[in-house]
Each structure stands twice: as C-alpha cells, then as structure tokens.
Design an enzyme around this catalytic site. Sequence first.
Site, PDB file in Angstrom:
ATOM      1  N   SER A  68     -17.468 102.991  -7.845  1.00 12.31           N
ATOM      2  CA  SER A  68     -16.027 103.120  -8.043  1.00 12.31           C
ATOM      3  C   SER A  68     -15.303 103.098  -6.686  1.00 12.31           C
ATOM      4  O   SER A  68     -15.819 103.678  -5.732  1.00 12.31           O
ATOM      5  CB  SER A  68     -15.724 104.436  -8.768  1.00 12.31           C
ATOM      6  N   VAL A 105     -33.957  87.023 -11.362  1.00 19.73           N
ATOM      7  CA  VAL A 105     -34.436  86.602 -10.038  1.00 19.73           C
ATOM      8  C   VAL A 105     -35.589  87.510  -9.605  1.00 19.73           C
ATOM      9  O   VAL A 105     -35.459  88.742  -9.602  1.00 19.73           O
ATOM     10  CB  VAL A 105     -33.282  86.653  -9.005  1.00 19.73           C
ATOM     11  N   HIS A 114      -7.531 101.942 -10.583  1.00 20.94           N
ATOM     12  CA  HIS A 114      -7.007 103.077  -9.816  1.00 20.94           C
ATOM     13  C   HIS A 114      -5.884 102.624  -8.875  1.00 20.94           C
ATOM     14  O   HIS A 114      -5.834 101.465  -8.461  1.00 20.94           O
ATOM     15  CB  HIS A 114      -8.124 103.695  -8.964  1.00 20.94           C
ATOM     16  N   CYS A 126     -16.361 103.640 -38.224  1.00 25.64           N
ATOM     17  CA  CYS A 126     -17.672 103.619 -38.918  1.00 25.64           C
ATOM     18  C   CYS A 126     -18.765 103.038 -38.034  1.00 25.64           C
ATOM     19  O   CYS A 126     -19.927 103.017 -38.428  1.00 25.64           O
ATOM     20  CB  CYS A 126     -17.583 102.885 -40.254  1.00 25.64           C
ATOM     21  N   CYS A 147     -14.351  93.373 -40.325  1.00 22.90           N
ATOM     22  CA  CYS A 147     -14.428  94.750 -39.807  1.00 22.90           C
ATOM     23  C   CYS A 147     -13.135  95.449 -40.221  1.00 22.90           C
ATOM     24  O   CYS A 147     -12.056  95.152 -39.695  1.00 22.90           O
ATOM     25  CB  CYS A 147     -14.571  94.725 -38.284  1.00 22.90           C
ATOM     26  N   LYS A 152     -14.398 111.485  -8.430  1.00 22.97           N
ATOM     27  CA  LYS A 152     -13.068 111.723  -9.017  1.00 22.97           C
ATOM     28  C   LYS A 152     -13.094 112.809 -10.076  1.00 22.97           C
ATOM     29  O   LYS A 152     -12.046 113.260 -10.508  1.00 22.97           O
ATOM     30  CB  LYS A 152     -12.525 110.420  -9.613  1.00 22.97           C
ATOM     31  N   ARG A 189     -23.747 104.245 -11.605  1.00 27.08           N
ATOM     32  CA  ARG A 189     -23.006 103.706 -10.454  1.00 27.08           C
ATOM     33  C   ARG A 189     -23.982 103.215  -9.375  1.00 27.08           C
ATOM     34  O   ARG A 189     -24.984 103.883  -9.114  1.00 27.08           O
ATOM     35  CB  ARG A 189     -22.120 104.789  -9.835  1.00 27.08           C
ATOM     36  N   GLU A 198     -28.021  85.416 -14.077  1.00 30.09           N
ATOM     37  CA  GLU A 198     -27.879  86.754 -14.661  1.00 30.09           C
ATOM     38  C   GLU A 198     -29.139  87.094 -15.464  1.00 30.09           C
ATOM     39  O   GLU A 198     -29.551  86.327 -16.322  1.00 30.09           O
ATOM     40  CB  GLU A 198     -26.630  86.799 -15.558  1.00 30.09           C
TER      41      GLU A 198
HETATM   42  C1  LIG Z   1     -19.661 105.965 -14.906  1.00 29.64           C
HETATM   43  C2  LIG Z   1     -18.875 104.956 -14.116  1.00 29.64           C
HETATM   44  C3  LIG Z   1     -17.486 105.016 -14.083  1.00 29.64           C
HETATM   45  C4  LIG Z   1     -16.761 104.083 -13.343  1.00 29.64           C
HETATM   46  N1  LIG Z   1     -15.399 104.075 -13.455  1.00 29.64           N
HETATM   47  C5  LIG Z   1     -14.685 103.129 -12.775  1.00 29.64           C
HETATM   48  C6  LIG Z   1     -13.283 103.047 -12.932  1.00 29.64           C
HETATM   49  O1  LIG Z   1     -12.686 103.709 -13.775  1.00 29.64           O
HETATM   50  N2  LIG Z   1     -12.608 102.169 -12.156  1.00 29.64           N
HETATM   51  C7  LIG Z   1     -13.219 101.385 -11.228  1.00 29.64           C
HETATM   52  O2  LIG Z   1     -12.542 100.666 -10.505  1.00 29.64           O
HETATM   53  N3  LIG Z   1     -14.567 101.381 -11.111  1.00 29.64           N
HETATM   54  C8  LIG Z   1     -15.318 102.224 -11.874  1.00 29.64           C
HETATM   55  N4  LIG Z   1     -16.685 102.230 -11.792  1.00 29.64           N
HETATM   56  C9  LIG Z   1     -17.349 101.297 -10.890  1.00 29.64           C
HETATM   57  C10 LIG Z   1     -17.488  99.917 -11.538  1.00 29.64           C
HETATM   58  O3  LIG Z   1     -17.979  99.990 -12.846  1.00 29.64           O
HETATM   59  C11 LIG Z   1     -18.424  99.085 -10.674  1.00 29.64           C
HETATM   60  O4  LIG Z   1     -17.992  99.135  -9.346  1.00 29.64           O
HETATM   61  C12 LIG Z   1     -18.470  97.614 -11.098  1.00 29.64           C
HETATM   62  O5  LIG Z   1     -18.724  97.488 -12.470  1.00 29.64           O
HETATM   63  C13 LIG Z   1     -19.569  96.924 -10.303  1.00 29.64           C
HETATM   64  O6  LIG Z   1     -19.722  95.623 -10.776  1.00 29.64           O
HETATM   65  P1  LIG Z   1     -20.945  94.743 -10.308  1.00 29.64           P
HETATM   66  O7  LIG Z   1     -20.685  93.384 -10.781  1.00 29.64           O
HETATM   67  O8  LIG Z   1     -21.185  94.973  -8.850  1.00 29.64           O
HETATM   68  O9  LIG Z   1     -22.203  95.433 -11.021  1.00 29.64           O
HETATM   69  P2  LIG Z   1     -22.825  95.158 -12.470  1.00 29.64           P
HETATM   70  O10 LIG Z   1     -21.795  95.142 -13.507  1.00 29.64           O
HETATM   71  O11 LIG Z   1     -23.932  96.140 -12.626  1.00 29.64           O
HETATM   72  O12 LIG Z   1     -23.396  93.688 -12.351  1.00 29.64           O
HETATM   73  C14 LIG Z   1     -24.551  93.372 -11.605  1.00 29.64           C
HETATM   74  C15 LIG Z   1     -25.295  92.319 -12.384  1.00 29.64           C
HETATM   75  O13 LIG Z   1     -26.437  91.878 -11.656  1.00 29.64           O
HETATM   76  C16 LIG Z   1     -27.458  91.595 -12.574  1.00 29.64           C
HETATM   77  N5  LIG Z   1     -28.756  91.604 -11.888  1.00 29.64           N
HETATM   78  C17 LIG Z   1     -29.373  92.655 -11.306  1.00 29.64           C
HETATM   79  N6  LIG Z   1     -30.569  92.287 -10.830  1.00 29.64           N
HETATM   80  C18 LIG Z   1     -30.723  90.971 -11.111  1.00 29.64           C
HETATM   81  C19 LIG Z   1     -31.763  90.037 -10.893  1.00 29.64           C
HETATM   82  N7  LIG Z   1     -32.905  90.374 -10.290  1.00 29.64           N
HETATM   83  N8  LIG Z   1     -31.599  88.755 -11.344  1.00 29.64           N
HETATM   84  C20 LIG Z   1     -30.435  88.372 -11.972  1.00 29.64           C
HETATM   85  N9  LIG Z   1     -29.431  89.249 -12.224  1.00 29.64           N
HETATM   86  C21 LIG Z   1     -29.564  90.526 -11.784  1.00 29.64           C
HETATM   87  C22 LIG Z   1     -27.333  92.718 -13.585  1.00 29.64           C
HETATM   88  O14 LIG Z   1     -27.986  92.430 -14.804  1.00 29.64           O
HETATM   89  C23 LIG Z   1     -25.825  92.863 -13.706  1.00 29.64           C
HETATM   90  O15 LIG Z   1     -25.297  92.108 -14.781  1.00 29.64           O
HETATM   91  C24 LIG Z   1     -17.443 103.113 -12.561  1.00 29.64           C
HETATM   92  C25 LIG Z   1     -18.843 103.027 -12.630  1.00 29.64           C
HETATM   93  C26 LIG Z   1     -19.548 103.908 -13.431  1.00 29.64           C
HETATM   94  C27 LIG Z   1     -21.032 103.736 -13.581  1.00 29.64           C
END
Ligand SMILES: Cc1cc2nc3c(=O)[nH]c(=O)nc-3n(C[C@H](O)[C@H](O)[C@H](O)COP(=O)(O)OP(=O)(O)OC[C@H]3O[C@@H](n4cnc5c(N)ncnc54)[C@H](O)[C@@H]3O)c2cc1C
Length: 479
Positions: A339, A172, A49, A437, A400, A251, A312, A31
């Site tokens: 999402s 990475v 959802h 706060c 807190c 949505k 997203r 990470e």
């Molecule tokens: C505004 C918004 C609203 C949303 N609302 C919802 C909702 O209500 N319900 C729902 O189901 N989904 C929702 N989503 C979608 C959901 O948040 C994502 O689908 C989900 O968090 C994706 O997770 P992830 O692990 O793929 O991505 P991330 O949480 O972004 O994790 C990817 C990780 O990879 C790491 N990484 C990237 N590049 C490298 C590298 N080179 N080397 C090492 N590490 C790296 C990053 O630092 C990060 O920690 C929403 C998204 C957004 C932005």
Amino acid sequence: MYDYTIIGAGIIGSMIARELSKFDLKVCVLEKENDVANVQTRANSAIVHSGHDPKHGTLKARLAVEGNDLYDALEKELHISLLRTGAFVCAKDEDEIIDMQKLYENAKLNGVEDMEFLSIDEAKKLEPNLNSNIKKVLSLPTTKVCFPWEVAFFALENAIKNGVELYRNTHVTNISYTNNHFKVETKSNKTYLSKHLINAAGVYSDQIAKMINPDISFEIKPRKGEYYVLDKSVKGYMNHVIYPMPSKKGKGVLITPQIHGNILLGPTSDWVEDKDDISTTEKGLAYIKNNIKDMAENVPYHLIIRQFAGVRSTSTYEDFYIQEDQKVKGFYHVAGIDSPGITAAPAIAKYLVNEVIHIDLPIKPDFNPILKKKIVYKDLSDDQKKKLHKEKPLYGRIICKCEDITEQEIIDAISGPLGSDTIKGIKKRARAGSGLCQGGYCESLVLRIIARETHKPLHEINYDQENTPILDQESKVGL
Ligand SMILES: Cc1cc2nc3c(=O)[nH]c(=O)nc-3n(C[C@H](O)[C@H](O)[C@H](O)COP(=O)(O)OP(=O)(O)OC[C@H]3O[C@@H](n4cnc5c(N)ncnc54)[C@H](O)[C@@H]3O)c2cc1C
C-alpha cells in the site's frame, strides 16, 4: 523477440502494459494465474488514498499523490468505477491529536489538497455512526474508492486492444541473459525471448529478481490483511473512508464503503511466512471487531456476508523499489509495491517508462486510450433496458437475483480476449454470485451457461483454477 516482457498481470503489470502500448513496441505480459489481477490486486481495501501518510520525500508519497490525480483520467478513458467518498482520520486521545498535526504537515508537504480539521460534532453531522468519543477528525476530501480488479482488467484490455499480448497460466521458472537478450522459461515449457524485462511479480518479485541476480538488495516480507465484508444493504451506514491514526503497523483497521454498496471492515496487519497465506483466522477477525469499536457505533455485524484476506508485498527496502537492476542492464524491478500500490499504479507506470527506462519514442498514431463502456444492465434506465431487450433478448433474463445480473452479461464475460470460463472468473467480471446468497441461487445457472457457451460438459467447468470442478461426474440435468 519482444521488446518488453512484463512478468505479472496485477494492477502494476497491467498499467505498465497500457503505458508501453502507446509506443510502437512488441510487448507481452506473462501471468502464472488463470486470470488477471488474481493476487494482491484482488484482495485489498480498494482505496485511492489521498497520499497523506507516506513519509514526505519517498517514492510512495510522490506516486500516491500523482496516482490519485490520474484516477480521474482513468475514469474518463477506461470508464472505471470511482466513488468520491473523501476520508476521515480519527484521533481518539490527546497524544493522537499531537500526531494528527504531524500527519497533516506531512500530507501538506506531499501535496494533499483541501484538508481540514473537524470537531467530532461537525464530523457526526456527516457521519452519524462515528464513535462519539473521537476527539478530533482530519478530513481528506481527495480520497476515493475504486474496484481494483476492474481497474487492472480494463487497463490490460485497453493495452491488448493496442497490441500487447497476454499469456495466462504462464508461470515463469527461470531467466537467463545471453547475446543481448533475455530468455524467459516457464512451467509449461514455453520460452519467451525479450530485449528488456520488467519484474512486476508482487509478493514473488524478489524470487524473480534472484533468478538472474542472486545479490538483489531487497526481500519481500509478506504481510497479511484480513477483512469482513458487509452486504450492500448496509449502504449509507458510513459514506466516508474511516481511518484510525496510522501506526507502525500501517494505516490500521478501516471502515471502507465499496463501489457496489458493500462496506469492508479491516484489514489486520500480520507478518506471515507463506506468501500465499490468504486464510482468515479467529484471532484476526476478533482484532477487527476490537478496533472498529473505537471508531464507530451501531456496527451492523448481522450484515456480514463474507471474510477474506490478502497478502501485502512489503519489502525490506521500505519504499517502492522501482529501479533498473544494478547488475543486469535492461532488467527493471517494480517491486515492494504494497500500500498505496493501487493508488499509485498509474503513476508508477509513467514513472517507470519516463524516468527509469527513459523511453523517448513518439506515441503511435493508432494508439487509442479509450475503452468502450461496458453494459451494466441494472444501471440503465427503463427505456434503455427495453431497447436492449429487443436487440439482445438475453439482457431480459436475470440470472443473479441478488445483484440483478442478466444472462447476456454472463455471456459477455465469457467471451472476448480477456474472457473467462470459470465460475469465479464470471463472478469477478459480471458480479454474478457476489450478493447476499453468495451464489447459492445462481451458481448452478452460471455453470450451465458456461458449459453451453464453451461447448464443454458440465463436469469440466472449474470453479477457479485448473482441476476445481463443481461436479465430479456427468450430470443428468440438461442445459
Ligand atoms: C490487505 C491489503 C490492503 C491493501 N489496501 C490498499 C488500498 O486500499 N489502497 C492501495 O492503494 N493499495 C492497497 N494495497 C496494496 C495493493 O493491493 C498492492 O500494492 C497492489 O495490488 C500491487 O499490485 P501488483 O501488481 O504489484 O501485485 P499483484 O496484484 O500481486 O500482481 C503480481 C502478479 O504477478 C504474478 N506472478 C508472480 N510470480 C509469477 C511468476 N513466477 N510468473 C508469472 N507471474 C507471476 C502473480 O500471479 C500476480 O498476478 C493493499 C494490499 C493488501 C494486501
């Protein structure tokens, strides 16, 4: 040599790590951030959802419905927090009523259960602050709300307890494949060798893919969502998740009750160039207010305590891209997870392991799916609190005041395999500084507790990432 290396510790990487930790395999997670779930998984609506709106037949539709179901097991096994809110989708004119019927039919095909149509009078009996001009409501009782950061954190903590290794601050930068294994290079000049690789890098998953296959068939187009946060004293203003009818933009702007009593208003949906653009804007925030008025009355804007944005990882593939690389065997992409990625996360991990990688190993005898429940002082009875004060007196000192967080809970958040020594890390783990706060009272106290527990001078304690100290020189204030 690792059997599996996962790039990215968001909710997707964390759930995959937990799924792989069931087997006798050597697994690590890399990470780039100093903390787990610090990117998309930290800034979203937190809705589990029902799976009503993804087009029937897509992976998004299937895995959202399956994921929603799996959250009940996560509640039992990991002790995650879950609010069974249900949701109302609101149609505001005749055209939207026609579309609502199509939405209902799509949801039914997806397997969403217990839906029903309500008149605005019926809906207002349950939610008196709904806008009286709404014409029809579709009720989705299986909708829930979670605390996504906690879900990822607990899943990864459970995976670590079952043998997975996590390397934070590990960015990475290059991947190569020779002699039947991958060589993963990082900014910190450390190298990881692995037989298989899983790309769960969120908005950067296309860049990770291109490190080894420049012809990869998807690209990530970042799409920003901005929010207002209302203070927890708003609790009860709205108890269901309130959706408008979905549109091409997704949505839409929602009203979402949160686990800790707050309500979120948002998100917007805007394409951005910069994958790290988490700025909030006057235009975005005005858009939220303009859209909320169609759904709700008496909106308590005076209770806004914060605004934030998340980006997203929307892909040009237009569905979750969960596949083995077409050119490089053993390299798996779990990309384009926008999402409903929070919802689908537990199902995505199972789908990858069982139907894409096809792992066919027995579950190891010492695998333990259960994570011990964390102590949350304010949720305890008076008798439990008194007992705890005797065992560990620092549970008796509130640090807190807005959120009733004790000194011992802050110490617990600093220690352990997934502990943190930053102000923001403590805020995420123990919620100190999350209240009205926003840390104005407790931040300096948390700073001193971190310095004391980690034996570091005050000016070396960071707010968040490296080189973000709160104090720029030694302070005369003692601990
Ligand atoms: C505004 C918004 C609203 C949303 N609302 C919802 C909702 O209500 N319900 C729902 O189901 N989904 C929702 N989503 C979608 C959901 O948040 C994502 O689908 C989900 O968090 C994706 O997770 P992830 O692990 O793929 O991505 P991330 O949480 O972004 O994790 C990817 C990780 O990879 C790491 N990484 C990237 N590049 C490298 C590298 N080179 N080397 C090492 N590490 C790296 C990053 O630092 C990060 O920690 C929403 C998204 C957004 C932005």
